[in-house]
Design a protein around this motif. Structure first.
Motif, PDB file in Angstrom:
ATOM      1  N   GLU A  33       0.848  -1.198   0.000  1.00 21.57           N
ATOM      2  CA  GLU A  33       0.000   0.000   0.000  1.00 21.57           C
ATOM      3  C   GLU A  33       0.886   1.252   0.000  1.00 21.57           C
ATOM      4  OE1 GLU A  33      -3.231  -0.282  -0.244  1.00 21.57           O
ATOM      5  OE2 GLU A  33      -3.131  -2.464  -0.057  1.00 21.57           O
ATOM      6  N   PRO A  34       0.364   2.385  -0.426  1.00 17.06           N
ATOM      7  CA  PRO A  34       1.151   3.620  -0.375  1.00 17.06           C
ATOM      8  C   PRO A  34       1.607   3.901   1.057  1.00 17.06           C
ATOM      9  CG  PRO A  34      -0.863   3.968  -1.635  1.00 17.06           C
ATOM     10  CD  PRO A  34      -0.964   2.602  -1.016  1.00 17.06           C
ATOM     11  N   GLY A  35       2.855   4.281   1.230  1.00 14.30           N
ATOM     12  CA  GLY A  35       3.380   4.654   2.533  1.00 14.30           C
ATOM     13  C   GLY A  35       3.600   3.500   3.487  1.00 14.30           C
ATOM     14  N   GLU A  36       3.481   2.286   2.987  1.00 10.22           N
ATOM     15  CA  GLU A  36       3.609   1.111   3.860  1.00 10.22           C
ATOM     16  C   GLU A  36       4.999   0.476   3.737  1.00 10.22           C
ATOM     17  OE1 GLU A  36       1.122  -3.047   4.407  1.00 10.22           O
ATOM     18  OE2 GLU A  36       1.787  -2.485   2.400  1.00 10.22           O
ATOM     19  N   THR A  37       5.434  -0.188   4.800  1.00 13.04           N
ATOM     20  CA  THR A  37       6.659  -0.977   4.722  1.00 13.04           C
ATOM     21  C   THR A  37       6.308  -2.453   4.757  1.00 13.04           C
ATOM     22  OG1 THR A  37       7.957   0.707   5.840  1.00 13.04           O
ATOM     23  CG2 THR A  37       8.871  -1.512   5.798  1.00 13.04           C
ATOM     24  N   LEU A  38       6.647  -3.143   3.667  1.00 16.21           N
ATOM     25  CA  LEU A  38       6.479  -4.586   3.637  1.00 16.21           C
ATOM     26  C   LEU A  38       7.867  -5.207   3.721  1.00 16.21           C
ATOM     27  CD1 LEU A  38       4.587  -7.084   3.123  1.00 16.21           C
ATOM     28  CD2 LEU A  38       5.352  -6.935   0.752  1.00 16.21           C
ATOM     29  N   ALA A  39       8.048  -6.104   4.687  1.00 10.56           N
ATOM     30  CA  ALA A  39       9.345  -6.766   4.807  1.00 10.56           C
ATOM     31  C   ALA A  39       9.311  -8.093   4.073  1.00 10.56           C
ATOM     32  CB  ALA A  39       9.693  -6.985   6.266  1.00 10.56           C
ATOM     33  N   ARG A  84       9.607   5.773 -16.021  1.00 10.57           N
ATOM     34  CA  ARG A  84       8.844   5.252 -14.891  1.00 10.57           C
ATOM     35  C   ARG A  84       9.751   4.924 -13.699  1.00 10.57           C
ATOM     36  NH1 ARG A  84       4.986   6.365 -13.510  1.00 10.57           N
ATOM     37  NH2 ARG A  84       3.211   5.230 -12.661  1.00 10.57           N
ATOM     38  N   ARG A  85      10.993   4.637 -13.990  1.00  9.73           N
ATOM     39  CA  ARG A  85      11.929   4.263 -12.935  1.00  9.73           C
ATOM     40  C   ARG A  85      12.095   5.352 -11.884  1.00  9.73           C
ATOM     41  NH1 ARG A  85      14.761  -0.248 -13.664  1.00  9.73           N
ATOM     42  NH2 ARG A  85      15.093  -1.164 -15.723  1.00  9.73           N
ATOM     43  N   ALA A  86      11.745   6.574 -12.231  1.00  5.45           N
ATOM     44  CA  ALA A  86      11.838   7.657 -11.255  1.00  5.45           C
ATOM     45  C   ALA A  86      11.013   7.334 -10.012  1.00  5.45           C
ATOM     46  CB  ALA A  86      11.343   8.959 -11.894  1.00  5.45           C
ATOM     47  N   ARG A  87       9.940   6.580 -10.168  1.00  3.24           N
ATOM     48  CA  ARG A  87       9.006   6.338  -9.077  1.00  3.24           C
ATOM     49  C   ARG A  87       9.317   5.087  -8.278  1.00  3.24           C
ATOM     50  NH1 ARG A  87       6.172  10.037  -7.317  1.00  3.24           N
ATOM     51  NH2 ARG A  87       4.329   8.748  -6.952  1.00  3.24           N
ATOM     52  N   LEU A  88      10.232   4.269  -8.785  1.00  3.06           N
ATOM     53  CA  LEU A  88      10.535   2.985  -8.136  1.00  3.06           C
ATOM     54  C   LEU A  88      12.045   2.876  -8.016  1.00  3.06           C
ATOM     55  CD1 LEU A  88       9.911   0.181  -7.104  1.00  3.06           C
ATOM     56  CD2 LEU A  88       9.493  -0.561  -9.440  1.00  3.06           C
ATOM     57  N   GLN A  89      12.556   3.026  -6.803  1.00  2.00           N
ATOM     58  CA  GLN A  89      13.993   3.099  -6.623  1.00  2.00           C
ATOM     59  C   GLN A  89      14.513   1.943  -5.785  1.00  2.00           C
ATOM     60  OE1 GLN A  89      16.569   5.251  -7.789  1.00  2.00           O
ATOM     61  NE2 GLN A  89      14.937   5.336  -9.317  1.00  2.00           N
ATOM     62  N   MET A  90      15.832   1.849  -5.686  1.00  4.54           N
ATOM     63  CA  MET A  90      16.424   0.736  -4.958  1.00  4.54           C
ATOM     64  C   MET A  90      17.651   1.207  -4.194  1.00  4.54           C
ATOM     65  SD  MET A  90      17.352  -3.037  -6.222  1.00  4.54           S
ATOM     66  CE  MET A  90      18.290  -4.178  -5.242  1.00  4.54           C
ATOM     67  N   THR A 165      14.382  11.411  -7.063  1.00  2.00           N
ATOM     68  CA  THR A 165      13.366  11.476  -8.101  1.00  2.00           C
ATOM     69  C   THR A 165      11.955  11.377  -7.519  1.00  2.00           C
ATOM     70  OG1 THR A 165      13.653   9.106  -8.410  1.00  2.00           O
ATOM     71  CG2 THR A 165      14.882  10.536  -9.882  1.00  2.00           C
ATOM     72  N   LYS A 166      11.819  11.568  -6.218  1.00  2.00           N
ATOM     73  CA  LYS A 166      10.527  11.501  -5.535  1.00  2.00           C
ATOM     74  C   LYS A 166       9.781  10.208  -5.841  1.00  2.00           C
ATOM     75  CE  LYS A 166       9.979  16.234  -4.455  1.00  2.00           C
ATOM     76  NZ  LYS A 166      10.919  16.009  -3.345  1.00  2.00           N
ATOM     77  N   PRO A 167      10.359   9.071  -5.462  1.00  2.00           N
ATOM     78  CA  PRO A 167       9.718   7.785  -5.743  1.00  2.00           C
ATOM     79  C   PRO A 167       8.557   7.523  -4.779  1.00  2.00           C
ATOM     80  CG  PRO A 167      11.684   7.421  -4.455  1.00  2.00           C
ATOM     81  CD  PRO A 167      11.623   8.901  -4.705  1.00  2.00           C
ATOM     82  N   SER A 168       7.672   6.626  -5.169  1.00  2.00           N
ATOM     83  CA  SER A 168       6.610   6.217  -4.252  1.00  2.00           C
ATOM     84  C   SER A 168       6.971   4.901  -3.568  1.00  2.00           C
ATOM     85  CB  SER A 168       5.291   6.060  -5.006  1.00  2.00           C
ATOM     86  OG  SER A 168       5.446   5.130  -6.053  1.00  2.00           O
ATOM     87  N   LEU A 169       7.978   4.203  -4.110  1.00  2.00           N
ATOM     88  CA  LEU A 169       8.392   2.921  -3.531  1.00  2.00           C
ATOM     89  C   LEU A 169       9.905   2.773  -3.646  1.00  2.00           C
ATOM     90  CD1 LEU A 169       7.812   0.031  -2.438  1.00  2.00           C
ATOM     91  CD2 LEU A 169       7.443  -0.686  -4.802  1.00  2.00           C
ATOM     92  N   GLU A 198       7.148  11.861   3.578  1.00  2.00           N
ATOM     93  CA  GLU A 198       6.896  11.850   2.131  1.00  2.00           C
ATOM     94  C   GLU A 198       6.053  10.661   1.702  1.00  2.00           C
ATOM     95  OE1 GLU A 198      10.161  13.149  -0.081  1.00  2.00           O
ATOM     96  OE2 GLU A 198      11.021  14.243   1.609  1.00  2.00           O
ATOM     97  N   ARG A 199       5.574   9.886   2.654  1.00  2.00           N
ATOM     98  CA  ARG A 199       4.707   8.757   2.352  1.00  2.00           C
ATOM     99  C   ARG A 199       5.312   7.810   1.309  1.00  2.00           C
ATOM    100  NH1 ARG A 199      -0.663   7.325   3.035  1.00  2.00           N
ATOM    101  NH2 ARG A 199      -1.254   7.117   0.856  1.00  2.00           N
ATOM    102  N   ILE A 200       6.586   7.501   1.512  1.00  2.00           N
ATOM    103  CA  ILE A 200       7.244   6.549   0.622  1.00  2.00           C
ATOM    104  C   ILE A 200       6.982   5.143   1.165  1.00  2.00           C
ATOM    105  CG2 ILE A 200       9.439   5.808  -0.383  1.00  2.00           C
ATOM    106  CD1 ILE A 200      10.519   8.612   0.223  1.00  2.00           C
ATOM    107  N   ALA A 201       6.665   4.216   0.266  1.00  2.00           N
ATOM    108  CA  ALA A 201       6.524   2.819   0.686  1.00  2.00           C
ATOM    109  C   ALA A 201       7.873   2.124   0.549  1.00  2.00           C
ATOM    110  CB  ALA A 201       5.489   2.117  -0.191  1.00  2.00           C
ATOM    111  N   TYR A 202       8.124   1.145   1.412  1.00  2.00           N
ATOM    112  CA  TYR A 202       9.366   0.382   1.319  1.00  2.00           C
ATOM    113  C   TYR A 202       9.076  -1.094   1.148  1.00  2.00           C
ATOM    114  CZ  TYR A 202      11.554   4.483   3.574  1.00  2.00           C
ATOM    115  OH  TYR A 202      11.985   5.740   3.880  1.00  2.00           O
TER     116      TYR A 202
END
Ligand code: ATP
Ligand code: MG
Lengths: 267, 276
Positions: A33-39, A84-90, A165-169, A198-202
């Motif tokens: 989910e947005p802003g959530e941390t899933l391990a 699209r990679r701007a939104r999904l980082q590692m 890049t202001k990612p969401s995840l 910033e409500r980033i999900a991990y």
């Protein structure tokens, strides 16, 4: 019901070994989910890194779907994928290996800003200083070579680069495992602060159940490429149902309950 | 120990460095000491060395100053050697990087082309190229580079194959960098050290090839060359052997100097470890 930020279903990756094919990732499904941390937890070789690489499109899957921000992520290619990679980082485990050995801090942070047209050339030095400040580093560091800073500073740079890049995840593959305990605590705090603001999900990959119960809302436990169990992080780690979950909890050094207030409490 | 100190402890490296420095000094000062046309007649023909101190190394069959010819010839050798090696390494590094980084069909095609070039003896290739296109400095450089780029291409490809698996390349993809930028800005500079380690051998071979082409009359006719001098002297080998011996010795010393100094640098910077 809102749509999840990331929806993975039936993800499969096979490798050929000695003539027969082995599934490193076998029919794995999960949502974030947005802003959530899933391990993502599991023993060595259970497919955690492979899932990370599949999500980032660093390797291609054999089957399954990945929906990211409501779009089919696997159908993207070329310039559309790069954008699209701007939104999904590692963030990688070894921050020294994750950067070009010839790079400077400034260049490492300049690249994403330039590539995604986030700031003009003249604005970028200011943006780089702001990013350094955001991750708790001095702007003087910009001129240093990557090999001239400490491991903890380097991992902060890796986080700064990921959030540029202001990612969401952000996928973090053992991102704190190589750090010593005090630095690890600071980096985890930084991640929690960034998530709150910033409500980033991990997607937080780790074999350290203590760290997981400190930072994650939910956990997926993998065994030999399959999902063994999943659920609320504290609940699963407190009372694992699967054999592998039980084995992991037993093998883990005793969980310090006070220093690991569960992320579930923060919700 | 720092690389310079280590370099200075190897006697053969020092010898090579001294020869190279002398060679550069000679090449750079050629038009200072001998401002005129080295092909102009300077005195009586076939004057032996050490007879007339205004013409210390004597004159050739046409009465040209041998020392002036030698100085200007050094310039040609050095220019052609360095330019051909630079071109060979640049082409090799680019081809090797593209092949190794792209993989698949591109790799297959580029490596078959490399094989094809490697099968033809490089001197024959140069000979054929100059004969067809005509002798000039640029053509000679291109001809020599044509036979010398395959080594750098192979070494670069092997190095790129291992570098492209490293995390920082994945990191560059994750931030959305274009594959060509990844190949040439992230991967290639890190693949260069073992490729550059080949340069002394390539420069030395290029100088020899240039001399051989000039000896066969396929050098740039407007430039003085050591190979051309040896060929000239051959006609009067019995009467005036010094005319062939002097440029011959210069050539051997130069090749030796380039090789020794280059090996010294490679040894002391320890880039050899990445060469298998
Ligand atoms: N390129 C590859 N070729 C063949 N097999 C591979 C490849 N990459 C991974 N594997 C296999 O896939 C399985 C999962 O590997 P993966 O790296 O995802 O494990 P992991 O959970 O990240 O382990 P760790 O905790 O040790 O990092 C392993 O059995 C591994 O040997
Ligand atoms: Mg792993």
């Amino acid at each position: 019901m809102s749509r999840p930020l990331l929806a993975v279903s039936g993800l499969t990756k096979r490798y050929r070994r000695g003539g027969k094919s082995i599934a490193a990732v076998d029919d794995v499904s999960f949502d974030i989910e947005p802003g959530e941390t899933l391990a993502l937890a599991g023993p060595s070789g259970s497919g955690k890194s492979t899932i990370a690489r599949l999500l980032l499109r660093l390797i291609e899957s054999d089957a399954g779907r990945i929906e990211f921000e409501g779009g089919d992520f696997l159908s993207l290619s070329g310039a559309a994928l790069r954008a699209r990679r701007a939104r999904l980082q590692m963030v990688f485990q070894d921050p020294l290996a994750a950067f070009n050995p010839r790079a400077t801090v400034a260049r490492v942070l300049d690249d994403p800003l330039r590539i995604h047209g986030i700031a003009t050339r003249s604005e970028r030095p200011r943006r780089i200083a702001a990013l350094l400040d955001r991750v708790g580093l001095s702007a003087d560091l910009a001129g240093r070579a990557i090999h001239e800073i400490s491991g903890g500073q380097r991992q902060r740079i890796a986080i700064a680069r990921a959030i540029a890049t202001k990612p969401s995840l952000i996928v973090l593959d053992e991102a704190v495992s190589a750090l010593d305990v005090s630095v690890r605590r600071q980096i985890l705090q930084l991640l929690l602060d960034l998530q709150r603001e910033e409500r980033i999900a991990y997607l937080f990959i780790s074999h350290d159940l203590g760290v997981i119960s400190a930072i994650a809302h939910r956990v997926v436990i993998l065994d030999a490429g399959r999902v063994a169990e999943s659920g609320n992080a504290r609940a699963v780690i407190g009372a694992p149902q699967s054999t592998i979950g039980k084995a992991l909890v037993t093998a883990a050094p005793k969980l310090n309950r006070t220093s690991t207030q569960g992320a579930a409490d923060r919700q | 120990m720092n690389p310079l100190r280590r370099f200075l402890r190897a006697p053969e490296a020092i010898a090579g460095a001294i020869i190279l420095v002398a060679l550069f000094a000679i090449a750079l000062s050629a038009s200072l000491f001998f401002p005129g046309d080295p092909q102009a007649i300077a005195g009586p023909a076939l004057l032996p060395p050490f007879q007339d101190w205004s013409l210390p190394l004597g004159t050739d069959r046409l009465g040209r100053d041998v020392l002036a010819e030698l100085f200007h010839g050094a310039r040609t050798s050095l220019v052609v050697g360095l330019a051909a090696a630079a071109a060979a390494i640049a082409v090799g590094a680019i081809v090797g990087t593209l092949a190794g980084f792209t993989g698949g069909l591109v790799d297959e095609v580029l490596m078959r082309i490399t094989d094809a070039f490697q099968t033809v003896p490089s001197f024959l290739l140069a000979l054929a190229f100059v004969s067809v296109v005509g002798p000039s400095l640029g053509v000679v450089v291109a001809a020599i580079a044509l036979g010398a780029w395959t080594g750098p291409a192979r070494v670069a490809r092997a190095e790129v194959l291992s570098i492209r698996e490293r995390d920082f390349v994945a990191g560059a993809r994750v931030i959305g960098m274009h594959p060509l930028e990844i190949a040439f800005r992230e991967v290639l500079p890190n693949a260069l050290p073992p490729v550059l380690a080949l340069s002394s051998v390539i420069v030395a071979a290029a100088i020899l090839t240039e001399a051989a082409l000039s000896f066969l009359g396929l050098g740039d006719p407007n430039r003085m060359t050591w190979g051309g001098m040896i060929a000239e002297g051959r006609a009067v080998l019995r009467a005036a052997p010094f005319l062939s011996i002097i440029p011959g010795v210069a050539l051997v010393l130069t090749v030796l100097g380039v090789y020794l100094a280059g090996e010294g640098v490679v040894e002391t910077t320890a880039v050899r470890r990445s060469l298998s």
